[in-house]
Design an enzyme around this catalytic site. Sequence first.
Site, PDB file in Angstrom:
ATOM      1  N   CYS A  93     -40.019 -27.736 -15.901  1.00 47.65           N
ATOM      2  CA  CYS A  93     -41.076 -26.730 -15.724  1.00 47.65           C
ATOM      3  C   CYS A  93     -40.652 -25.620 -14.774  1.00 47.65           C
ATOM      4  CB  CYS A  93     -42.356 -27.397 -15.251  1.00 47.65           C
ATOM      5  SG  CYS A  93     -42.852 -28.746 -16.330  1.00 47.65           S
ATOM      6  N   CYS A 103     -55.846 -31.295 -14.612  1.00 49.51           N
ATOM      7  CA  CYS A 103     -54.544 -31.159 -15.279  1.00 49.51           C
ATOM      8  C   CYS A 103     -54.415 -29.784 -15.929  1.00 49.51           C
ATOM      9  CB  CYS A 103     -54.392 -32.211 -16.367  1.00 49.51           C
ATOM     10  SG  CYS A 103     -54.618 -33.909 -15.810  1.00 49.51           S
ATOM     11  N   SER A 104     -53.216 -29.198 -15.860  1.00 49.86           N
ATOM     12  CA  SER A 104     -52.974 -27.944 -16.571  1.00 49.86           C
ATOM     13  C   SER A 104     -52.921 -28.246 -18.069  1.00 49.86           C
ATOM     14  CB  SER A 104     -51.670 -27.311 -16.094  1.00 49.86           C
ATOM     15  OG  SER A 104     -50.594 -28.208 -16.272  1.00 49.86           O
ATOM     16  N   LYS A 132     -53.440 -24.160 -14.001  1.00 51.23           N
ATOM     17  CA  LYS A 132     -54.663 -24.837 -14.433  1.00 51.23           C
ATOM     18  C   LYS A 132     -55.493 -23.998 -15.408  1.00 51.23           C
ATOM     19  CE  LYS A 132     -57.879 -27.642 -14.919  1.00 51.23           C
ATOM     20  NZ  LYS A 132     -57.874 -27.096 -16.287  1.00 51.23           N
ATOM     21  N   HIS A 168     -50.051 -23.307 -19.070  1.00 54.09           N
ATOM     22  CA  HIS A 168     -48.743 -23.736 -18.569  1.00 54.09           C
ATOM     23  C   HIS A 168     -47.764 -23.959 -19.720  1.00 54.09           C
ATOM     24  CE1 HIS A 168     -45.680 -25.500 -16.183  1.00 54.09           C
ATOM     25  NE2 HIS A 168     -46.101 -26.732 -16.129  1.00 54.09           N
TER      26      HIS A 168
END
Lengths: 382, 136
Positions: A83, A204-205, A326, A330
């Site tokens: 990421c 969670c994203s 978020k 992402h």
Amino acid sequence: MREVAIVAAAMTPFGELWEMSLRQLFAEAALDVIKKAGVDHLDSIYVGNMSGGCFVGQEHLGPLMADQIGMAGVPSTRVESACASGGIALRTAFFEVASGASDLVLASGVEKMNDGADVTNVLATAADQELEVYHGITFPGLYAMIARAHMEAHGTTEEDLSWVSVKNHRHGALNPKAQFPREFTLEQVMNSTLVAEPLRLLHCSPVSDGAAAVLLCPLDQAKKYTDQPIKILGTGQATSAMALADRKDPAFLDSVQLSAERAFAMAGVGPGDINVAEVHDCFAISEICCIEALGLVERSQAAGAAASGLTALGGRIPVNTSGGLKAKGHPVGATGIAQIIEIFEQLRGESGARQVQGASLGLAQNMGGSGASSVVHILERM
Amino acid sequence: MPSPRYWREVPSRLRLEAARCSGCGKVNYPPRLICPGCRGKESEPVTLSKTAKIITSTVIHIAPDDFLFEAPYAIAVVETPEKARFMAQVVDCDPSSVGPGMDVSLEFRLIRKEARSGILCYGFKAVPTASWEAKS
């Protein structure tokens, strides 16, 4: 080393972009940057991408993407660091310009996650396959363990985690490029579906498609392309043990601290000088761990920083004004560049309703895996 | 997960074989060519105890495909008396009762099946000890 500036930036909206392929996403962002800067050539291209191979079966993205924008022939390299691929693509581009090897370098990131792949399995390739994934861990699971360790060590609560999501969705509601530009209440976050205890869906994203790109050149040539160049004042990168079990303290992201120390030393500024920051909130707990490791807030204030407004728009140090991973989304390989774009626009005064007034120094922190990679950039208004 | 890949991990995964660094005494599990603590190259083999303490844990509700039918399940970072830390599922208990500080024993269990060939893959899972349950 030469001083380096960012002279143009562009990104696609982030979201479930069913009509767009991996290559189309890249081309849209890259061509937009080229148009904004008015350049007719590039010396080099970097493409941040975590897993084109697993998500859509496509590797070798360097030449593919150069070709897609009519630049076949130009050196083009894919950069992978889970990421943190986007942030590290920028850092690589920075050094190519700083070294004097190239004058015009495109730093980009792209990910196509919504194309039928088993996203949970693909993301887990960024964890230790033999020691972690074998036993059934997921990425939310790893950050859930970090969260529980943080709760145990520092008394952090589920409410603290939930305020991070509430704050970032308030910011994201002001961002037209965000995947979920809407607000959520604390109750909605705290009652959302459990993913990996104590993390819930709204901690969670999301799973996102998107691309982002910026153009770098030597600072002394920047005025050819824009009236408002933004200088890259510092860059720092660090690694940590790959497996969570091999870290000294599972509640502390030491790679984030180390990468920040290196970026601050290069920039000659400290965390107290930063006016606006984008940090890697892939899960609510990671924003808390990151602002603490970056030194943006006191360790004792990190857990409550979102609830108290310290890191909200209008607070002492606004964090994730874009909505963060978020709310903005992402697309993993694109995230590091999108963070840079938010800081670039903030420093140029282009952020509209989410503008941090008078911001002159900004920071972006991008992370890979459960914190095994971290990269920090410090940008300055000229 | 192809079979040779499974076979290579047998000594550490199925027999809990680790290595104690001759330089700094750190127990590395699984053994490595070089100690991440002191970069020493000399070590002696050590077999880990089958008891451990939970350092941190979670309960997985959204599971990967291979574990879909086991959810919700608890998974933890555990530490043996030799100070080796690794990940293991925590089973034979209410997943919501699992948390840091819990004493567990390590038991040889089936972990997963290889996706297509279906061979059975083993390893260790953690089970809360009777004495810990009595304490709480």
